[in-house]
Design a protein around this motif. Structure first.
Motif, PDB file in Angstrom:
ATOM      1  N   LEU A 137       9.986 -12.471 -30.700  1.00  0.00           N
ATOM      2  CA  LEU A 137      10.240 -13.694 -31.442  1.00  0.00           C
ATOM      3  C   LEU A 137       9.668 -13.987 -32.352  1.00  0.00           C
ATOM      4  O   LEU A 137      10.158 -14.809 -33.177  1.00  0.00           O
ATOM      5  N   SER A 138       9.004 -12.487 -32.704  1.00  0.00           N
ATOM      6  CA  SER A 138       8.267 -12.743 -34.043  1.00  0.00           C
ATOM      7  C   SER A 138       9.643 -12.398 -35.740  1.00  0.00           C
ATOM      8  O   SER A 138       9.385 -12.763 -36.206  1.00  0.00           O
ATOM      9  N   ALA A 139      10.020 -11.780 -34.893  1.00  0.00           N
ATOM     10  CA  ALA A 139      11.682 -11.609 -35.660  1.00  0.00           C
ATOM     11  C   ALA A 139      12.354 -13.005 -36.291  1.00  0.00           C
ATOM     12  O   ALA A 139      13.007 -12.797 -37.529  1.00  0.00           O
ATOM     13  N   PHE A 140      12.433 -13.459 -35.114  1.00  0.00           N
ATOM     14  CA  PHE A 140      13.046 -15.200 -35.189  1.00  0.00           C
ATOM     15  C   PHE A 140      12.462 -15.606 -36.125  1.00  0.00           C
ATOM     16  O   PHE A 140      13.149 -17.231 -36.343  1.00  0.00           O
ATOM     17  N   VAL A 141      11.463 -16.079 -36.119  1.00  0.00           N
ATOM     18  CA  VAL A 141      10.540 -16.900 -36.200  1.00  0.00           C
ATOM     19  C   VAL A 141      10.458 -17.528 -37.775  1.00  0.00           C
ATOM     20  O   VAL A 141      10.656 -18.423 -37.917  1.00  0.00           O
ATOM     21  N   VAL A 142      10.342 -16.254 -38.781  1.00  0.00           N
ATOM     22  CA  VAL A 142      10.507 -16.471 -40.288  1.00  0.00           C
ATOM     23  C   VAL A 142      11.535 -16.724 -40.479  1.00  0.00           C
ATOM     24  O   VAL A 142      12.031 -17.697 -41.326  1.00  0.00           O
ATOM     25  N   PRO A 143      13.384 -16.485 -40.068  1.00  0.00           N
ATOM     26  CA  PRO A 143      14.532 -16.856 -40.247  1.00  0.00           C
ATOM     27  C   PRO A 143      13.790 -18.931 -39.960  1.00  0.00           C
ATOM     28  O   PRO A 143      14.521 -19.673 -41.451  1.00  0.00           O
ATOM     29  N   LEU A 144      13.839 -18.959 -38.528  1.00  0.00           N
ATOM     30  CA  LEU A 144      14.121 -20.292 -38.400  1.00  0.00           C
ATOM     31  C   LEU A 144      12.814 -20.996 -38.979  1.00  0.00           C
ATOM     32  O   LEU A 144      13.048 -22.252 -39.099  1.00  0.00           O
ATOM     33  N   VAL A 145      11.454 -20.614 -39.992  1.00  0.00           N
ATOM     34  CA  VAL A 145      10.950 -21.320 -40.317  1.00  0.00           C
ATOM     35  C   VAL A 145      11.037 -21.929 -41.392  1.00  0.00           C
ATOM     36  O   VAL A 145      11.356 -22.931 -41.961  1.00  0.00           O
ATOM     37  N   LEU A 146      11.998 -20.861 -42.389  1.00  0.00           N
ATOM     38  CA  LEU A 146      12.407 -20.921 -43.375  1.00  0.00           C
ATOM     39  C   LEU A 146      13.613 -22.377 -44.022  1.00  0.00           C
ATOM     40  O   LEU A 146      13.280 -22.886 -44.111  1.00  0.00           O
ATOM     41  N   THR A 147      14.146 -21.830 -42.836  1.00  0.00           N
ATOM     42  CA  THR A 147      15.581 -22.581 -42.760  1.00  0.00           C
ATOM     43  C   THR A 147      14.879 -24.027 -42.054  1.00  0.00           C
ATOM     44  O   THR A 147      15.695 -25.003 -42.457  1.00  0.00           O
ATOM     45  N   SER A 148      14.115 -25.300 -41.130  1.00  0.00           N
ATOM     46  CA  SER A 148      13.296 -25.547 -41.479  1.00  0.00           C
ATOM     47  C   SER A 148      12.762 -26.117 -42.380  1.00  0.00           C
ATOM     48  O   SER A 148      13.090 -27.611 -42.743  1.00  0.00           O
ATOM     49  N   TYR A 149      12.459 -25.691 -43.176  1.00  0.00           N
ATOM     50  CA  TYR A 149      11.509 -26.227 -44.171  1.00  0.00           C
ATOM     51  C   TYR A 149      13.023 -26.322 -45.060  1.00  0.00           C
ATOM     52  O   TYR A 149      12.833 -27.105 -46.251  1.00  0.00           O
ATOM     53  N   TYR A 150      13.629 -24.614 -45.395  1.00  0.00           N
ATOM     54  CA  TYR A 150      15.073 -25.699 -46.379  1.00  0.00           C
ATOM     55  C   TYR A 150      15.662 -26.898 -46.021  1.00  0.00           C
ATOM     56  O   TYR A 150      15.827 -27.635 -47.206  1.00  0.00           O
TER      57      TYR A 150
END
Length: 189
Positions: A137-150
């Motif tokens: 899940l940590s592999a997915f959290v980085v792109p998810l967080v950055l996408t949410s911020y974008y």
């Protein structure tokens, strides 16, 4: 004249970046970071000597993960109360504490390398179940967080909400299990 909420939150140049380019860049950065972490943990040799302060970094990491957890939960509560600016500040603070965690984690593992789990018996499969789900899940959290911020900072709030429905529980789980892993590992080291 007071700015509207949209004007307070959005970043103009992000509004001009296409979704495809933003997601492509986010995925590239996320994959590069994850591959670097894998290399650091499993392929790079640990340093021959380390400074005494390096041994304190796992506790700092647990503290930063705990802080991230608190800010994520507070940000969730703020958005439910429609306190958008408070939500934004809390989520940015959660991002900063998570980024500081990642930096500290990388520094620690640069010196120490992989940390094997010495526990035996029933705790071993429990620990590895938590660890494996945490890593995946940590592999997915980085792109998810950055996408949410974008999406938030580009003013695409409807899409931000859709992505954040996935980001919130995954980020929360990764933060909480990071602390759990620290305490379980410390109990056996």
């Amino acid at each position: 004249m007071e700015k509207s909420l949209d004007e307070k939150i959005t970043v103009q140049f992000l509004k001009e970046v296409s979704i495809a380019k933003a997601i492509g860049l986010i995925l590239f950065i996320s994959a590069a970071a994850f591959l670097f972490l894998i290399w650091l943990l499993y392929f790079k040799e640990a340093a021959e000597t380390t400074a005494g302060w390096v041994d304190q970094l796992p506790a700092l990491n647990a503290l930063l993960n705990s802080a991230s957890t608190a800010f994520i939960i507070a940000g969730f509560v703020a958005i439910k109360k429609k306190k958008y600016i408070t939500h934004m500040k809390l989520m940015l603070t959660a991002f900063v504490t998570s980024a500081l965690f990642l930096i500290s984690y990388l520094v620690y593992h640069n010196f120490v390398g992989h940390t094997p789990f010495p526990g035996e018996g029933w705790i071993r499969p429990v620990y590895f179940t938590i660890l494996i789900t945490h890593i995946i899940l940590s592999a997915f959290v980085v792109p998810l967080v950055l996408t949410s911020y974008y999406f938030a900072f580009s003013g695409k709030f409807k899409t931000h909400r859709k992505v954040s429905r996935w980001t919130f529980p995954i980020w929360l789980y990764v933060s909480i299990t990071g602390v759990v892993i620290f305490f379980v590992l410390n109990a056996y080291v």
